[in-house]
Design a protein around this motif. Sequence first.
Motif, PDB file in Angstrom:
ATOM      1  N   GLU A  63      92.716  62.724 138.626  1.00  9.70           N
ATOM      2  CA  GLU A  63      93.758  63.507 137.956  1.00  9.70           C
ATOM      3  C   GLU A  63      93.120  64.471 136.971  1.00  9.70           C
ATOM      4  O   GLU A  63      92.290  64.084 136.144  1.00  9.70           O
ATOM      5  CB  GLU A  63      94.737  62.586 137.227  1.00  9.70           C
ATOM      6  CG  GLU A  63      95.699  63.291 136.270  1.00  9.70           C
ATOM      7  CD  GLU A  63      96.465  64.447 136.909  1.00  9.70           C
ATOM      8  OE1 GLU A  63      96.502  65.533 136.298  1.00  9.70           O
ATOM      9  OE2 GLU A  63      97.006  64.251 138.027  1.00  9.70           O
ATOM     10  N   ARG A  64      93.547  65.726 137.053  1.00  9.89           N
ATOM     11  CA  ARG A  64      92.972  66.777 136.216  1.00  9.89           C
ATOM     12  C   ARG A  64      93.266  66.571 134.736  1.00  9.89           C
ATOM     13  O   ARG A  64      92.454  66.913 133.872  1.00  9.89           O
ATOM     14  CB  ARG A  64      93.534  68.112 136.687  1.00  9.89           C
ATOM     15  CG  ARG A  64      92.971  69.321 136.003  1.00  9.89           C
ATOM     16  CD  ARG A  64      93.443  70.566 136.725  1.00  9.89           C
ATOM     17  NE  ARG A  64      92.962  71.781 136.115  1.00  9.89           N
ATOM     18  CZ  ARG A  64      93.084  72.991 136.665  1.00  9.89           C
ATOM     19  NH1 ARG A  64      93.693  73.119 137.836  1.00  9.89           N
ATOM     20  NH2 ARG A  64      92.625  74.063 136.063  1.00  9.89           N
ATOM     21  N   GLY A  65      94.417  66.035 134.420  1.00  9.60           N
ATOM     22  CA  GLY A  65      94.799  65.842 133.027  1.00  9.60           C
ATOM     23  C   GLY A  65      94.687  64.395 132.601  1.00  9.60           C
ATOM     24  O   GLY A  65      94.100  63.555 133.283  1.00  9.60           O
ATOM     25  N   VAL A 108      98.874  62.696 134.134  1.00 14.39           N
ATOM     26  CA  VAL A 108      99.088  61.594 135.055  1.00 14.39           C
ATOM     27  C   VAL A 108     100.588  61.543 135.361  1.00 14.39           C
ATOM     28  O   VAL A 108     101.412  61.427 134.460  1.00 14.39           O
ATOM     29  CB  VAL A 108      98.611  60.260 134.432  1.00 14.39           C
ATOM     30  CG1 VAL A 108      98.911  59.101 135.374  1.00 14.39           C
ATOM     31  CG2 VAL A 108      97.124  60.330 134.113  1.00 14.39           C
ATOM     32  N   GLY A 109     100.927  61.686 136.637  1.00 15.02           N
ATOM     33  CA  GLY A 109     102.328  61.838 137.032  1.00 15.02           C
ATOM     34  C   GLY A 109     102.676  63.268 137.369  1.00 15.02           C
ATOM     35  O   GLY A 109     103.765  63.537 137.876  1.00 15.02           O
ATOM     36  N   LEU A 255      90.761  58.084 137.670  1.00  7.81           N
ATOM     37  CA  LEU A 255      89.908  58.850 136.766  1.00  7.81           C
ATOM     38  C   LEU A 255      90.731  60.007 136.226  1.00  7.81           C
ATOM     39  O   LEU A 255      91.229  60.842 136.989  1.00  7.81           O
ATOM     40  CB  LEU A 255      88.673  59.404 137.481  1.00  7.81           C
ATOM     41  CG  LEU A 255      87.418  58.529 137.518  1.00  7.81           C
ATOM     42  CD1 LEU A 255      87.654  57.302 138.374  1.00  7.81           C
ATOM     43  CD2 LEU A 255      86.235  59.328 138.050  1.00  7.81           C
ATOM     44  N   THR A 256      90.893  60.062 134.927  1.00  2.26           N
ATOM     45  CA  THR A 256      91.618  61.158 134.287  1.00  2.26           C
ATOM     46  C   THR A 256      90.637  62.252 133.872  1.00  2.26           C
ATOM     47  O   THR A 256      89.422  62.085 133.925  1.00  2.26           O
ATOM     48  CB  THR A 256      92.387  60.652 133.060  1.00  2.26           C
ATOM     49  OG1 THR A 256      91.466  60.077 132.129  1.00  2.26           O
ATOM     50  CG2 THR A 256      93.414  59.598 133.470  1.00  2.26           C
ATOM     51  N   LEU A 278      84.459  68.035 138.024  1.00  2.00           N
ATOM     52  CA  LEU A 278      83.986  67.991 136.653  1.00  2.00           C
ATOM     53  C   LEU A 278      84.849  66.985 135.915  1.00  2.00           C
ATOM     54  O   LEU A 278      86.080  67.116 135.890  1.00  2.00           O
ATOM     55  CB  LEU A 278      84.078  69.359 135.989  1.00  2.00           C
ATOM     56  CG  LEU A 278      83.171  70.454 136.548  1.00  2.00           C
ATOM     57  CD1 LEU A 278      83.536  71.792 135.922  1.00  2.00           C
ATOM     58  CD2 LEU A 278      81.697  70.118 136.312  1.00  2.00           C
ATOM     59  N   ARG A 279      84.208  65.996 135.333  1.00  5.57           N
ATOM     60  CA  ARG A 279      84.949  64.983 134.582  1.00  5.57           C
ATOM     61  C   ARG A 279      84.619  65.144 133.110  1.00  5.57           C
ATOM     62  O   ARG A 279      83.480  64.924 132.693  1.00  5.57           O
ATOM     63  CB  ARG A 279      84.590  63.582 135.057  1.00  5.57           C
ATOM     64  CG  ARG A 279      85.435  62.508 134.406  1.00  5.57           C
ATOM     65  CD  ARG A 279      85.132  61.157 134.982  1.00  5.57           C
ATOM     66  NE  ARG A 279      86.004  60.158 134.396  1.00  5.57           N
ATOM     67  CZ  ARG A 279      85.596  58.959 133.965  1.00  5.57           C
ATOM     68  NH1 ARG A 279      84.329  58.613 134.100  1.00  5.57           N
ATOM     69  NH2 ARG A 279      86.461  58.112 133.439  1.00  5.57           N
TER      70      ARG A 279
END
Length: 529
Positions: A63-65, A108-109, A255-256, A278-279
């Motif tokens: 998840e990107r955010g 997330v969501g 993974l956020t 990219l995390r």
Amino acid sequence: MNENRPRNGSSPLNGIWAAGAPPVVTGEVEELTADVVIIGSGAGGATTAWALAGSGARVLVLERGGFLPREAANWSPQAVFAEQRYHNAEPWRTPDGRRFTSTAHYYVGGTTKVYGASLPRLRVADFGPVAHPGGLSPAWPFDYAELEPHYAAAERLYRVHGPADPGADPTAPPRSTPFPHPPVPHEAPVAELERRLRAQGLHPYPLELGIDLGPDRPCRRCGTCDAFPCRVGAKNDAETRALRPALRRGNVRLLTHTYVHRLATGPDGRRVTTVHALRAGRPLTVRAGTVVVSAGAINSAALLLRSASDRHPAGLANGSGLVGRNLMLHNNSVLVAIDPRRRNPVTFQKTLAVNDFYQPGPHTPEPLGNLQLMGKIRAEMLPPRLPHRLRAAVAAHSLDWWVMSEDLPDPRNRVTLAPDGQITLHRVPTNTRAHRDLLRAARRMLHRAGYPLVLAHRMGVEATGHQCGTTVAGPDGRDSVLDPYCRSHQVANLYVVDGGFFPSSAAVNPTLTIAAQALRVARHGGLLD
């Protein structure tokens, strides 16, 4: 590859798949391996994860955010609208270079964190060709009956409230089971409106809603639901109803703050082998057995275009040339009906809809679209150029509608990437005559119901909440990107499960159809083959 390799001298990790490892990964990693990688945690991604929970497959959601915080500002019109506190998406642009703020939200969501929780099914006719004033809406590669059991399962998962009377809406499709929860009751002003509309020969019906309402349930029927985050978790969004339960099953990890910027294939181009991300700004490589892209129709198309290679020079899985094309956003307007003689004291307004203009019938010779009440507008939601006293007076006396007509697929309406990589949306609305006719019909309806002043605001390209069509599904790879189970025609282990697969947009909210298709794909689409 050692997926547990320490980074920067940190102590070795036990591995994100070890027994008892936290489902939301917090340790720093450079490389991971998963059986199924899901990119995006909105309606498509989270529902897919839920369907695969307990399967034994290692399912990794990227998840990107991060998690949208529950805080007092969730219910503040000033914070949400005037300050745009939760708008965290980058600006997008139009072909002439104008930058705009979309309705995308990276949490997330996904965008379901702020959606209006309207969860209708498409109508039976929507799956076939439909003639509109502006052109032909194409048929889907499967019919309503194929999706119906998955609609029923999605309604149970998202705890949908709906009409107890199956004939309340004359356009409603057949059902194998009743709604899992009774309709959300109307407050007195909406009940009076319903009576006035029925006196016109119309068929207003209880709107299908995904809110956690009932004895000992958290929903308070507050006035800050539609377009607001829910402070008490009572909105049945993709995080609360699908992803959080999936994370409790042991085989799903999240993974956020992980932005996927490219998918790479093996030398023959037939399978995705690596997800590059990219995390929190650090490179992360994920080796994947199967990849499910669920970033939303616009971002999913952009990711495939960014993943061009020698084997896929026009973009990953883009042999048809249709990745990014046929973008549909619906023709949307906000209609504000005002009676200066009486206030509208309603709190939870969004409980009623009208589909008498959806299909040809006694009230319209052509399909026009859907009318549904919105959440009650506040002064902070109206144009700030107006004096606050005027905005407050309008909000106190208004009845507020979302007016929606079908946007037809047109390959010229598309997602592209600017030279700097920024998303650019090319869009000229289609089927606009139908939308004008629907607005006229709605005005007549509301004048007859006792509202002498009706104002309309047409939504532009920034209204991206109902995005679809950019990776269209079909039986033939020459004129579609995905097969009927959302698998790429060209890349065997690549799926796109979001609104991008829609061949047409219909004229109702798409979220439940995305969730139903995610369940269908997870159960019958060969994800774990």
